[in-house]
Structures are given as structure tokens and as C-alpha cells.
Enzyme design. Structure first.
Site, PDB file in Angstrom:
ATOM      1  N   ASP A  17       0.998  -1.142  -0.104  1.00  0.00           N
ATOM      2  CA  ASP A  17       0.078   0.029   0.017  1.00  0.00           C
ATOM      3  C   ASP A  17       0.810   1.383   0.210  1.00  0.00           C
ATOM      4  O   ASP A  17       1.472   1.631   1.148  1.00  0.00           O
ATOM      5  CB  ASP A  17      -1.057   0.073   0.986  1.00  0.00           C
ATOM      6  CG  ASP A  17      -1.862   1.241   1.217  1.00  0.00           C
ATOM      7  OD1 ASP A  17      -2.644   1.129   0.424  1.00  0.00           O
ATOM      8  OD2 ASP A  17      -1.517   2.079   1.875  1.00  0.00           O
ATOM      9  N   TYR A  22       3.506   9.815   0.736  1.00  0.00           N
ATOM     10  CA  TYR A  22       4.529   9.314   1.689  1.00  0.00           C
ATOM     11  C   TYR A  22       5.844   9.492   1.401  1.00  0.00           C
ATOM     12  O   TYR A  22       6.751   9.390   2.219  1.00  0.00           O
ATOM     13  CB  TYR A  22       4.262   7.767   1.755  1.00  0.00           C
ATOM     14  CG  TYR A  22       3.081   7.279   1.884  1.00  0.00           C
ATOM     15  CD1 TYR A  22       1.989   8.096   2.838  1.00  0.00           C
ATOM     16  CD2 TYR A  22       2.359   5.851   1.780  1.00  0.00           C
ATOM     17  CE1 TYR A  22       0.835   7.838   3.237  1.00  0.00           C
ATOM     18  CE2 TYR A  22       1.070   5.650   2.242  1.00  0.00           C
ATOM     19  CZ  TYR A  22       0.270   6.643   3.072  1.00  0.00           C
ATOM     20  OH  TYR A  22      -0.950   6.011   3.352  1.00  0.00           O
ATOM     21  N   LYS A  51      -2.041   6.169  -4.094  1.00  0.00           N
ATOM     22  CA  LYS A  51      -3.010   7.125  -4.058  1.00  0.00           C
ATOM     23  C   LYS A  51      -2.707   8.436  -4.509  1.00  0.00           C
ATOM     24  O   LYS A  51      -1.501   8.910  -4.473  1.00  0.00           O
ATOM     25  CB  LYS A  51      -3.236   7.277  -2.451  1.00  0.00           C
ATOM     26  CG  LYS A  51      -3.360   5.878  -1.739  1.00  0.00           C
ATOM     27  CD  LYS A  51      -3.615   6.167  -0.327  1.00  0.00           C
ATOM     28  CE  LYS A  51      -3.543   4.976   0.276  1.00  0.00           C
ATOM     29  NZ  LYS A  51      -2.266   4.583   0.869  1.00  0.00           N
ATOM     30  N   HIS A  84      -6.696   9.923  -2.610  1.00  0.00           N
ATOM     31  CA  HIS A  84      -6.441   9.609  -1.096  1.00  0.00           C
ATOM     32  C   HIS A  84      -7.528  10.135  -0.076  1.00  0.00           C
ATOM     33  O   HIS A  84      -7.626   9.668   1.087  1.00  0.00           O
ATOM     34  CB  HIS A  84      -5.088  10.297  -0.936  1.00  0.00           C
ATOM     35  CG  HIS A  84      -4.307   9.834   0.257  1.00  0.00           C
ATOM     36  ND1 HIS A  84      -2.759   9.596  -0.018  1.00  0.00           N
ATOM     37  CD2 HIS A  84      -4.550   9.102   1.523  1.00  0.00           C
ATOM     38  CE1 HIS A  84      -2.186   9.259   1.143  1.00  0.00           C
ATOM     39  NE2 HIS A  84      -3.333   8.903   2.119  1.00  0.00           N
TER      40      HIS A  84
END
Ligand code: A2P
Length: 283
Positions: A17, A22, A51, A84
Site C-alpha cells: 500500500d 508518503y 494514492k 487519497h
């Protein structure tokens, strides 16, 4: 992150994921490249999610964002691309406006517009993503989006654990063929409080069953039919979180009721961006 992904793949995890925000998709790409070269897994063995970040909701930005993610991950396609958050930030915005205390939103960019651009990436003979979905959506917003969606909403990824079991949302998704992925299944232990992992009901079940509190929480998520994505950077915990055994009925029920004494959402956009993205939800 590279070591963590390789450890996870060696331990048997097959769902990775990711998210552009990130900031580690290049390193994950390194790990996947190494895993393919060393024969740990083949591309078709794994399920890779990423995302779309909030500042790239304008339809023209969506393919650019996905192509960047694919370049970073060094993949030809994703298995799943998620919106997201149901929040369109003004482009270039990273943080709150000091004057208003809120993140500036892009005027006129609705979730339907962003979704349509995501759909375009999921169709055709060799789509850039095999499925599209959303994250942090409540029932009213899912109902609204479903009205205009042409490609099915495959997944809704939300915070979910015994302090936030989201029964209504889970029932809605189960009834509409939307797979639910539970994030922060350990109650976001990363915030330092570790409240859920230390809850006496959870630790009691773990002690009796000879499991760790984390194993109990991940098993609960699996047993109620959700996809679950426990995150750890530590090899021992990565292995531990994958090594599950079923809970007995009484323990499962005790966890199902835990929210009646403690209800808590750990990831709250009001605190992060000054915006209540869950205005339509109970918590
Ligand atoms: P660590 O990486 O040091 O193991 P999130 O809520 O964002 O998914 O974060 C999960 C948090 O739970 C991480 O900070 C992770 O820390 C911690 N964690 C993961 N697995 C375990 C475990 N088995 N026992 C205790 N804490 C864990």
C-alpha cells in the site's frame, strides 16, 4: 522502507500500500526491482496500490500524478489507484494558511471531476491502473460519487479498528461491492499513545491466546472481512503481523463491542488541515 518492503515480500505479504504523499515510492520501486530480479515475487504475484494526493485533484493533473507514481515505482501499471482524501487542495498547497488556519481548497474541483479523470486511466486495452477506488470516504459521499461513476468504486480505504469499527460504512460497502481496506488497524500506534494496543481487553485476549496485541487486532480485521494493512518498519513486527490465527467467537465479540466503551478516531483532518472531511460521519 526498502528493507521493510523486501522483508514483507519474503514473509509472504503480497499487497503493498503506497501513496505519492508518503515520499518513498522511489525506494519502494528499488525494493520491487530487487524482489523481481531475485525471484522473490513476480509482478503478477503482487497487488500494488497507490494514492492520488489532494493537491493533484484537477482532472489534468491526475494522469500526470499516476505516471509519476508509476515512474517512481518502476511499474507499468498499478493494481489499484485511490483518491487519497475527498479534499481538493489548491495546487502547490502543502500546509495550512496561517491566516485562516485551514488548507486552501481548489474552487470548483469536485470529487466527480477527479473521479472521471481516474476512470480514464482504468479503461482501455492496457490501463495504467486495473482498478480505481477512494479513501477516507463516508457513506453520503460514496452515495454521491456512485451516481456518476461509470467504473465501479473498487475499494474504500479508511481508518478502522475496534475503537472505530465503522459498522454502517462497512455494511454499505459490503452491500455495494466495495472492498474495505482498514488502515491504522493497530490504532495508529505511531502517535506514541498506543492506547488500543494497551487496552486491557486486547491485551487480555492476547495473553490468553498466546498472541501479541497486534496479532489480535489484525486477526479481528481479517475475520470481519476487511483487507488490512498493518505497517511496521521492524522486521520482527513485519513477520509477527503476518502470522495470524483466528480469534474464538467470544474474543471476536468482545472486540466488536469495544467501541461502546472507547470510541476514537486517530487520523483526523481537522487537526491536520483545519477541515472536517468527516462532517457527515458520527465521529
Ligand atoms: P514500527 O514501524 O516502529 O513497528 P499506522 O497506524 O500508521 O499504520 O502505524 C502503525 C504503527 O504501529 C507503526 O508506528 C508501527 O511502528 C507500529 N507497529 C506495527 N506493528 C506493531 C506490532 N506488532 N506491535 C507494536 N507496534 C507495532
Amino acid at each position: 522502507i526498502k528493507a521493510a518492503v523486501l522483508e514483507a515480500l519474503r514473509s509472504g505479504y503480497r499487497h503493498i500500500d503506497c501513496a505519492a504523499i508518503y515520499g518513498n515510492e522511489k525506494e519502494i520501486g528499488d525494493a520491487l526491482g530487487e524482489a523481481f530480479r531475485e525471484g522473490i515475487v513476480k509482478r503478477e504475484d503482487i497487488f500494488v496500490t497507490s494514492k492520488l494526493w489532494n493537491s493533484q485533484h484537477r482532472p489534468a493533473d491526475v494522469p500526470v500524478a499516476l505516471r509519476q507514481t508509476l515512474a517512481d515505482l518502476r511499474l507499468d501499471y498499478l493494481d489499484l489507484y485511490l483518491m487519497h482524501w475527498p479534499l481538493a487542495f489548491r495546487s502547490g498547497v502543502r500546509d495550512r494558511d496561517e491566516r485562516t488556519g485551514r488548507v486552501a481548497l481548489a474552487p470548483g474541483v469536485e470529487v466527480e471531476d477527479t473521479w472521471r479523470a481516474m476512470e480514464d486511466l482504468a479503461v482501455g486495452p492496457s490501463p495504467l491502473t486495473r482498478a480505481v477506488g477512494v479513501s477516507n470516504f463516508g457513506v453520503p459521499l460514496l452515495e454521491r460519487l456512485a451516481k456518476s461513476a461509470r467504473v465501479p468504486i473498487a475499494v474504500n480505504q479508511v481508518e478502522m479498528h475496534p475503537y472505530l469499527p465503522q459498522y454502517d460504512l462497512l455494511a454499505y460497502c459490503n452491500g455495494h461491492n466495495i472492498v474495505v481496506t482498514a488502515y491504522s488497524p493497530l490504532g495508529s500506534a505511531g502517535d506514541g499513545s498506543a492506547a488500543l494496543l494497551a487496552d486491557p481487553v486486547v491485551t487480555g485476549i492476547a495473553a490468553r491466546a498466546g498472541r501479541t496485541p497486534a496479532q489480535v487486532l489484525v486477526a479481528w480485521a481479517v475475520q470481519r472481512g476487511t483487507v488490512v494493512i498493518p505497517k511496521s518498519a521492524k522486521p520482527e513486527r513485519i513477520r509477527q503481523n503476518f502470522d495470524l490465527s483466528p480469534l474464538d467467537d467470544a474474543d471476536f465479540e468482545a472486540l466488536n463491542s469495544l467501541h461502546k466503551t472507547t470510541a476514537r478516531r486517530f487520523v483526523n483532518p481537522v487537526g491536520i488541515w483545519g477541515i472536517n472531511a468527516f462532517a457527515d460521519e458520527k465521529l
